[in-house]
Scaffold this active site. Structure first.
Site, PDB file in Angstrom:
ATOM      1  N   GLU A 265      34.808 -12.241 -12.632  1.00  0.00           N
ATOM      2  CA  GLU A 265      34.877 -10.858 -13.102  1.00  0.00           C
ATOM      3  C   GLU A 265      36.246 -10.354 -12.685  1.00  0.00           C
ATOM      4  O   GLU A 265      36.463  -9.963 -11.544  1.00  0.00           O
ATOM      5  CB  GLU A 265      33.730 -10.073 -12.446  1.00  0.00           C
ATOM      6  CG  GLU A 265      33.315  -8.875 -13.252  1.00  0.00           C
ATOM      7  CD  GLU A 265      33.975  -7.627 -12.724  1.00  0.00           C
ATOM      8  OE1 GLU A 265      34.977  -7.240 -13.329  1.00  0.00           O
ATOM      9  OE2 GLU A 265      33.502  -7.077 -11.730  1.00  0.00           O
ATOM     10  N   CYS A 299      37.819  -1.974 -12.071  1.00  0.00           N
ATOM     11  CA  CYS A 299      38.229  -2.916 -13.119  1.00  0.00           C
ATOM     12  C   CYS A 299      37.893  -2.333 -14.481  1.00  0.00           C
ATOM     13  O   CYS A 299      38.458  -2.736 -15.485  1.00  0.00           O
ATOM     14  CB  CYS A 299      37.610  -4.284 -12.904  1.00  0.00           C
ATOM     15  SG  CYS A 299      35.857  -4.201 -12.745  1.00  0.00           S
TER      16      CYS A 299
HETATM   17  C1  UN1 Z   1      34.479  -3.120 -10.676  1.00  0.00           C
HETATM   18  O1  UN1 Z   1      35.378  -2.290 -10.796  1.00  0.00           O
HETATM   19  O2  UN1 Z   1      34.713  -4.254 -10.195  1.00  0.00           O
HETATM   20  O3  UN1 Z   1      31.192   0.035 -14.446  1.00  0.00           O
HETATM   21  C2  UN1 Z   1      33.063  -2.853 -10.992  1.00  0.00           C
HETATM   22  C3  UN1 Z   1      31.668   0.483 -13.407  1.00  0.00           C
HETATM   23  C4  UN1 Z   1      30.981   0.142 -12.110  1.00  0.00           C
HETATM   24  C5  UN1 Z   1      31.347  -1.210 -11.646  1.00  0.00           C
HETATM   25  C6  UN1 Z   1      32.812  -1.520 -11.637  1.00  0.00           C
HETATM   26  N1  UN1 Z   1      29.547   0.198 -12.317  1.00  0.00           N
HETATM   27  O4  UN1 Z   1      32.666   1.186 -13.389  1.00  0.00           O
END
Ligand code: UN1
Length: 513
Positions: A265, A299
């Site tokens: 990820e 992310c």
């Molecule tokens: C991440 O930034 O690694 O969808 C995860 C989202 C959060 C998870 C982000 N539930 O922004």
């Protein structure tokens, strides 16, 4: 400065000034160097964690391998019961853990609480799943034969997580892996080691109360070298790694080289398309939260706004106006919207991005800058910035892990916006703001967004745990948390049973002796 209840939170979470960083569940040890954890909130030392040496790692791995032999034989619903209890403990410790996340990582307290809520949600989800690890049954082509598939656990799952979601991403992985019958070894980011120790303290209570053996929930700490011990280790059939694309490429190569599995990820470069039929008010909220939430360090953060030319000035001005309302400061103070970046390196990257976008011909719409003076002593607070840019700019093609939003203009059909949105190497999250059914459906169609997540009238960040989470292309292709992501943590076995006295061969092959 007010303490905001930090001292109390640290004590509730069982944190000490110096903590061991290696654990097999309830037992702690560590012989490595000290990792100091400084808060980006006020620059103060929060605590220390001792890193794991090669020998520590070996001890952890040996215990985990042993534990797997018994854990895998426990019925899945009973494993679910352990995860249920873990979810209960998280409910009790939600405020304390949310506070620590906010203080060690820098996201707002509300987002810290939200992160712990994601942990609780995935526990609930995993508990239900523990009675639903279904395989299919098939009809055999041979008479008197039965065919079905079943899922067995993989073994030791290695989890490498990033600083930006210092607790939730571990929970997504570990809650599912546990109900599947796997045992886990977690290496949290060296930037947020106390969050790792705090989580391990919470689960250790459940392990103790249930008299479970050491090795089911393990922790190691350190930098990439500890990560390497895991990725190179043939005793780890699955590595789940969250972080940059650069890191992911190294992990993918290493794990594939030994034919292990990896769940990656990685970076996103997420865009919101704003069409002529967009609701401006919703667009502004979605874009601003997406771009400045977690100081642009999700992310899923919104990096690009792709606006139709007919709406361009209106949207640009509305978003720029909204930025004027943003209060930047201590994330534990609930009056503030934006906290600090994780560290000074992140500040440097932010400054470089702004310099680059200007050098490539971009125009600044909302001025950035590093904040100094009272309340900003850590040197990690920056102003969320907006720049007009071209999608082809080198800087726009990369993930800028900071609150910098790039504005792009499109003309003509929604297809042109989709082409821009897809015209980057990453493929995590995407969104369209429109009340036009045709545009929305085209965006979701096979010719539409190429991302793992595609939203309509919602921003790019803030996904719920019930859906599979992850993205395509340089985002790595992994899927975690909801839907059928659990299957990654298991091996599938196809079983064919012959209950006759003959041995007919498949495909009608004759082989008479
Ligand atoms: C991440 O930034 O690694 O969808 C995860 C989202 C959060 C998870 C982000 N539930 O922004």
């Amino acid at each position: 400065m007010a303490d905001f209840g930090i001292k109390e939170a640290l004590s509730t979470l069982g944190l000490e000034d110096i903590n061991n960083g290696s654990s097999t569940g309830t037992k702690w040890f560590s012989n490595g160097d000290i990792i100091e954890s400084y808060s980006p909130v006020d620059g103060k030392l929060i605590g220390k964690v001792k890193a794991s040496t090669k020998d520590d790692y070996e001890a952890v791995m040996k215990t985990a391998t042993e534990a797997f032999k018994t854990w895998r034989t426990k019925p899945a619903p009973l494993r679910g019961e352990i995860v249920r209890q873990f979810g209960e403990k998280l409910r009790e410790k939600k405020e304390a853990l949310g506070k620590l996340v906010s203080y060690e990582m820098g996201k707002s307290y509300q987002e810290g609480l939200g992160e712990v809520q994601e942990m609780i949600d995935i526990c609930d989800f995993a508990v239900g799943l523990s009675r639903q690890l279904h395989g299919l049954t098939m009809h055999s082509e041979r008479p008197g034969h039965r065919m079905y598939e079943q899922y067995h656990p993989l073994g030791v799952v290695g989890i490498i997580s990033a600083f930006n979601f210092p607790v939730a991403v571990w929970a997504w992985n570990t809650a599912l892996a546990w109900i599947c019958g796997d045992v886990c070894i977690w290496k949290p980011s060296e930037k947020t080691p106390l969050c790792g120790v705090a989580c391990q303290n919470i689960i250790s209570e459940v392990l103790k109360e249930n008299n479970l053996p050491e090795g089911i929930s393990c922790l190691v700490n350190g930098d990439y070298k500890v990560g390497e011990m895991m990725t190179k280790d043939t005793r780890v059939p699955l590595i789940s790694a969250t972080g940059s694309t650069r890191m992911g490429k190294i992990v993918a190569k290493e794990v594939a080289g030994r034919l292990g599995k990896s769940l990656l990820e990685l970076g996103g470069n997420n865009a919101i398309i704003v069409t002529p039929d967009a609701d401006i008010k919703m667009t502004v909220i979605g874009a601003v939260f997406g771009a400045v939430g977690t100081a642009g360090q999700r992310c899923t953060s919104t990096r690009r706004l792709i606006i139709h030319e007919s709406m361009y000035d209106k949207v640009k001005n509305a978003v720029a106006d909204a930025y004027k309302q943003l209060r930047i400061g201590n994330p534990l103070d609930e009056n503030n919207h934006v906290g600090p970046l994780i560290d000074k390196d992140a500040v440097k990257n932010y400054e470089n991005a702004l310099e680059k976008v200007v050098a490539e011909g971009g125009k600044i719409v909302v001025e950035g800058g590093v904040l100094s003076g009272e309340g900003y002593e850590s040197g990690c607070y920056v102003k969320p910035a907006i720049a007009e840019a071209g999608n082809y700019y080198e800087i726009v093609q990369h993930e800028t892990f900071a609150p910098v939003l790039y504005l792009l203009k499109y003309s003509g059909d929604v297809e042109n916006a989709i082409a821009l949105q897809n015209g980057v190497a990453q493929g995590l999250s995407s969104a369209i703001m429109t009340n036009n059914l045709r545009e929305a459906e085209r965006f979701l169609s096979v010719q539409g967004s190429d991302c793992g997540i595609a939203n309509v009238n919602i921003g790019t960040s803030g996904a719920e745990i019930g859906g599979a989470f992850g993205g395509e292309k340089e985002t790595g292709g992994g899927r975690e948390s909801g839907s059928d992501a659990w299957k990654v943590y298991m091996r599938r076995q196809t079983n064919t049973i012959n209950y006759t006295t003959d041995l007919p061969l498949a495909q009608g092959i004759k082989f008479d002796l």
